[in-house]
Design a protein around this motif. Structure first.
Motif, mmCIF file in Angstrom:
data_model
loop_
_atom_site.group_PDB
_atom_site.id
_atom_site.type_symbol
_atom_site.label_atom_id
_atom_site.label_comp_id
_atom_site.label_asym_id
_atom_site.label_seq_id
_atom_site.Cartn_x
_atom_site.Cartn_y
_atom_site.Cartn_z
ATOM 1 N N UNK A 326 37.460 51.089 28.254
ATOM 2 C CA UNK A 326 38.666 50.491 28.824
ATOM 3 C C UNK A 326 38.387 50.007 30.241
ATOM 4 N N UNK A 327 37.743 50.834 31.032
ATOM 5 C CA UNK A 327 37.480 50.452 32.425
ATOM 6 C C UNK A 327 36.510 49.282 32.528
ATOM 7 N N UNK A 328 35.525 49.230 31.632
ATOM 8 C CA UNK A 328 34.595 48.107 31.629
ATOM 9 C C UNK A 328 35.305 46.810 31.233
ATOM 10 N N UNK A 329 36.219 46.896 30.291
ATOM 11 C CA UNK A 329 36.979 45.711 29.903
ATOM 12 C C UNK A 329 37.854 45.231 31.055
ATOM 13 N N UNK A 330 38.521 46.156 31.694
ATOM 14 C CA UNK A 330 39.389 45.782 32.818
ATOM 15 C C UNK A 330 38.579 45.089 33.916
ATOM 16 N N UNK A 331 37.395 45.638 34.228
ATOM 17 C CA UNK A 331 36.542 45.017 35.254
ATOM 18 C C UNK A 331 36.152 43.595 34.851
ATOM 19 N N UNK A 332 35.817 43.409 33.576
ATOM 20 C CA UNK A 332 35.442 42.071 33.102
ATOM 21 C C UNK A 332 36.621 41.112 33.178
ATOM 22 N N UNK A 333 37.806 41.569 32.803
ATOM 23 C CA UNK A 333 38.979 40.701 32.798
ATOM 24 C C UNK A 333 39.425 40.350 34.221
ATOM 25 N N UNK A 334 39.048 41.156 35.187
ATOM 26 C CA UNK A 334 39.373 40.875 36.585
ATOM 27 C C UNK A 334 38.340 39.975 37.255
ATOM 28 N N UNK A 336 36.918 36.749 38.020
ATOM 29 C CA UNK A 336 37.428 35.388 37.922
ATOM 30 C C UNK A 336 36.350 34.391 37.502
ATOM 31 N N UNK A 337 35.082 34.646 37.864
ATOM 32 C CA UNK A 337 34.016 33.754 37.402
ATOM 33 C C UNK A 337 33.853 33.863 35.892
ATOM 34 N N UNK A 338 33.914 35.084 35.388
ATOM 35 C CA UNK A 338 33.786 35.300 33.945
ATOM 36 C C UNK A 338 34.993 34.737 33.197
ATOM 37 N N UNK A 339 36.135 34.731 33.864
ATOM 38 C CA UNK A 339 37.348 34.286 33.184
ATOM 39 C C UNK A 339 37.253 32.832 32.729
ATOM 40 N N UNK A 389 56.356 32.209 33.028
ATOM 41 C CA UNK A 389 55.846 32.536 34.361
ATOM 42 C C UNK A 389 55.212 31.335 35.051
ATOM 43 N N UNK A 390 55.094 30.232 34.333
ATOM 44 C CA UNK A 390 54.440 29.063 34.904
ATOM 45 C C UNK A 390 52.960 29.273 35.128
ATOM 46 N N UNK A 391 52.304 30.038 34.229
ATOM 47 C CA UNK A 391 50.888 30.358 34.378
ATOM 48 C C UNK A 391 50.076 29.799 33.217
ATOM 49 N N UNK A 392 48.767 29.690 33.439
ATOM 50 C CA UNK A 392 47.861 29.390 32.335
ATOM 51 C C UNK A 392 47.905 30.551 31.346
ATOM 52 N N UNK A 393 47.766 30.245 30.059
ATOM 53 C CA UNK A 393 47.996 31.253 29.027
ATOM 54 C C UNK A 393 47.032 32.430 29.153
ATOM 55 N N UNK A 394 45.745 32.155 29.433
ATOM 56 C CA UNK A 394 44.796 33.258 29.506
ATOM 57 C C UNK A 394 45.030 34.116 30.742
ATOM 58 N N UNK A 395 45.394 33.474 31.855
ATOM 59 C CA UNK A 395 45.690 34.245 33.066
ATOM 60 C C UNK A 395 46.874 35.181 32.828
ATOM 61 N N UNK A 396 47.925 34.667 32.238
ATOM 62 C CA UNK A 396 49.104 35.500 31.975
ATOM 63 C C UNK A 396 48.754 36.651 31.037
ATOM 64 N N UNK A 397 47.958 36.356 30.019
ATOM 65 C CA UNK A 397 47.583 37.373 29.043
ATOM 66 C C UNK A 397 46.766 38.486 29.694
ATOM 67 N N UNK A 398 45.704 38.112 30.393
ATOM 68 C CA UNK A 398 44.820 39.122 30.955
ATOM 69 C C UNK A 398 45.498 39.915 32.067
ATOM 70 N N UNK A 400 48.647 40.789 32.186
ATOM 71 C CA UNK A 400 49.476 41.798 31.534
ATOM 72 C C UNK A 400 48.603 42.909 30.946
ATOM 73 N N UNK A 401 47.485 42.530 30.331
ATOM 74 C CA UNK A 401 46.622 43.540 29.743
ATOM 75 C C UNK A 401 46.083 44.496 30.803
ATOM 76 N N UNK A 402 45.641 43.953 31.917
ATOM 77 C CA UNK A 402 45.105 44.786 33.001
ATOM 78 C C UNK A 402 46.208 45.659 33.600
#
Length: 564
Positions: A326-334, A336-339, A389-398, A400-402
């Motif tokens: 879980x923590x590794x996923x959260x770090x990856x989702x945060x 921004x270059x990887x996003x 929210x006026x956001x890009x779909x992936x940004x909004x998704x990640x 919320x997940x984080x």
């Protein structure tokens, strides 16, 4: 005197012929008489106003582990299922060498979303060969259980660690695999299961052995069934290959055995493909082949969280991330270059491998949030949430997940069918009803009620098929294909596997959480309404959904056993 006498029921006998009012007499686990039979019996059930049918046979389960600690395979018998068949999609817990046990469990855990903690605590591992596995579970069964032997287990036994990487087996290895397959069927396996889903891997990120080799290995192994003259072939994710190359039909040709494959379905990306596929199925069967696609009568939506999701497994950048903690996923989702790379695959669909598709964000619903501040998102799709929210779909998704540490409850319906399409698929005489996946995806799914959904929704509400035809497809058709020649019909001499239900109320309830997995872990349960009695081998297993304490179940074995 009868051991059990069922009086005044409407008999839907499994043949598909019109139902009729009669009594059913049972002695020593078998049906002995049908007609007007008096009242001389040790126990009498008055079935006036109710349907009496053969017990349902669920052809696609993953109870391989659960059956070792739960002899009822709950919650399948609550829905009138009296026989479950597992070992599907190349995954089984036998045959196995002691040093390979954890490898087989890791395959089952990752592909079928069963907590590894529960598998480690719950599986007793008192077997090596497939026959020893069947003998072990045969000691303590409430429901009847049959199993296919999995290609992945056979390949792992013969090739060791090479099974995960080396595509081409040697002639000697193929010969050993065929010997092991023949031995397993002669010990009672109902056939062999294969898998062509390139996204399936174990907890270490290794492809399961069954998807590594080319199809030629599968064709060669299939010839072993011709040698023993018994068994069925099941294959997961085979429909693209069947449509393109006649893959499933070829398996039938070389084995001279029935082939069941996943699956025929409507896909909104290719809205006419289901009809073309169904036409192909009808053509193959008219030519004399026993090749049946499975149709899932349940809604195609799957529940998940990002703690254990498979929807992203075919996307190259996402795949290693989803194997992390879980923590590794959260770090990856945060990151921004990887996003940016995540967005190119999941949103834009750039540079994807064959078979992978971008995510349809309007088809992923938020069904449960952990934080009150996010509660207003419940019921929205990810696309709707992002727009609000006026956001890009992936940004909004990640984000919320984080924010909810990947615990947000989600529901995915990337493909599905409207009522008209599903009615055509489910009513076709050439499709096999199944894919409950009972015992799998236990945290997010509860497919136990596939049979009661057929009777409630597709018979009573949608009128897609008659009661008698629905019962035939849930019983005799299954028994015929899988070689269970002593069940599936209400006939004198047949096993007394019987379900008694109310046709006006039968259905499946909404899933609920229950903490009953080994280790106290949570899964979803699903109970039924309108199912009054589930009878296994002549004994009442459940009355109004409550276990009587009886354990009358037996292992359903291949008829090849009789010739050994």
């Amino acid at each position: 005197m009868y051991d059990l006498l069922i009086k005044n029921g409407r008999i839907a006998d499994g043949s598909g012929m019109p139902s009729f009012i009669a009594d059913v007499g049972i002695v020593e686990g078998r049906i002995t008489d049908i007609g007007h039979l008096g009242t001389s019996a040790r126990e009498v059930i008055d079935a006036s106003g109710l349907v009496v049918a053969p017990g349902f046979i669920d052809n696609h389960c993953h109870f391989d582990a659960q059956v070792t600690w739960d002899p009822l395979c709950t919650f399948s018998p609550q829905h009138g299922v009296t026989t479950v068949i597992f070992g599907n999609c190349s995954l089984t817990l036998a045959p196995t060498k002691p040093e390979d046990r954890e490898d087989l469990a890791m395959m089952l855990s990752r592909v079928e979303a069963i907590p590894m903690e529960s598998l480690k605590e719950g599986i007793p591992w008192e077997w090596t060969s497939f026959g020893e596995y069947l003998d072990f579970i045969d000691q303590n069964l409430g429901i009847n259980a049959g199993s296919l032997v999995g290609h992945s287990a056979i390949r792992r036994w013969v090739m060791g660690e090479d099974a995960y990487e080396r595509e081409i087996a040697t002639e000697a290895e193929l010969s050993q695999m065929k010997d092991l397959l023949r031995e397993s069927i002669q010990a009672g396996a109902l056939g062999i299961s294969f898998n062509r889903n390139r996204g399936h891997m174990d907890l270490l990120g290794r492809p399961i052995p069954g998807i590594v080799p080319p199809v030629e290995e599968l064709y060669e192994l299939a010839t072993a069934l011709k040698d023993v003259g018994a068994g069925v072939i099941q294959c997961g994710a085979a429909y693209p290959l069947e449509i393109r190359d006649g893959f499933a039909t070829r398996l039938g040709e070389v084995s001279h055995r029935p082939v069941v494959y996943n699956q025929i379905v409507h896909n909104s990306n290719e809205p006419d493909r289901w009809k073309m596929h169904l036409d192909l199925v009808e053509k193959r069967i008219s030519e004399g082949y026993q090749v049946y696609p499975v149709v899932n009568p349940r809604p195609s939506a799957q529940r998940f969280t990002m703690r254990n999701a498979q929807i992203f497994d075919r996307l190259p950048t996402w795949r290693p991330i989803m194997l992390g903690t879980v923590q590794e996923k959260i770090a990856a989702f945060n990151d921004m270059d990887l996003r940016d790379a995540l967005k190119k695959e999941a949103v834009d669909g750039d540079d994807l491998p064959i078979g992978a598709l971008p995510i349809k964000w309007d088809r992923i619903l938020i069904i449960r949030t952990l934080k009150e501040a996010n509660r207003h998102f419940q019921g929205m799709s990810i696309a709707e949430m992002a727009q609000s929210q006026g956001k890009e779909v992936l940004d909004a998704f990640l984000e919320l997940m984080v924010d909810e540490e990947l615990g947000t409850g989600l529901q995915n319906s990337q493909q599905g069918a409207d009522g008209g399409v599903m009615a055509a698929l489910i009513s076709s005489p050439y499709t096999l009803i199944g894919l409950s996946d009972a015992g799998a995806h236990v945290v997010f799914e509860a497919g136990y009620g596939y049979s009661t959904m057929v009777l409630g929704r597709w018979v009573r509400e949608e009128k897609a098929l008659s009661l008698e035809e629905a019962v035939r497809k849930l019983t005799f058709m299954q028994a015929s294909i899988y070689g269970l020649y002593d069940r599936g019909l209400i006939r004198p001499g047949f096993n007394a596997d019987i379900v008694i239900f109310d046709p006006d109320t039968v259905g499946a309830l909404e899933p609920e959480e229950v903490d009953d997995l080994p280790g106290g872990l949570t899964r979803l349960k699903q109970e039924a309404i309108g199912v009054l009695f589930t009878i296994v081998n002549g004994e009442i297993l459940l009355k109004n959904g409550i276990h009587t304490g009886a354990l009358p179940g037996r292992v359903a074995r291949s008829k090849a056993v009789a010739f050994v």
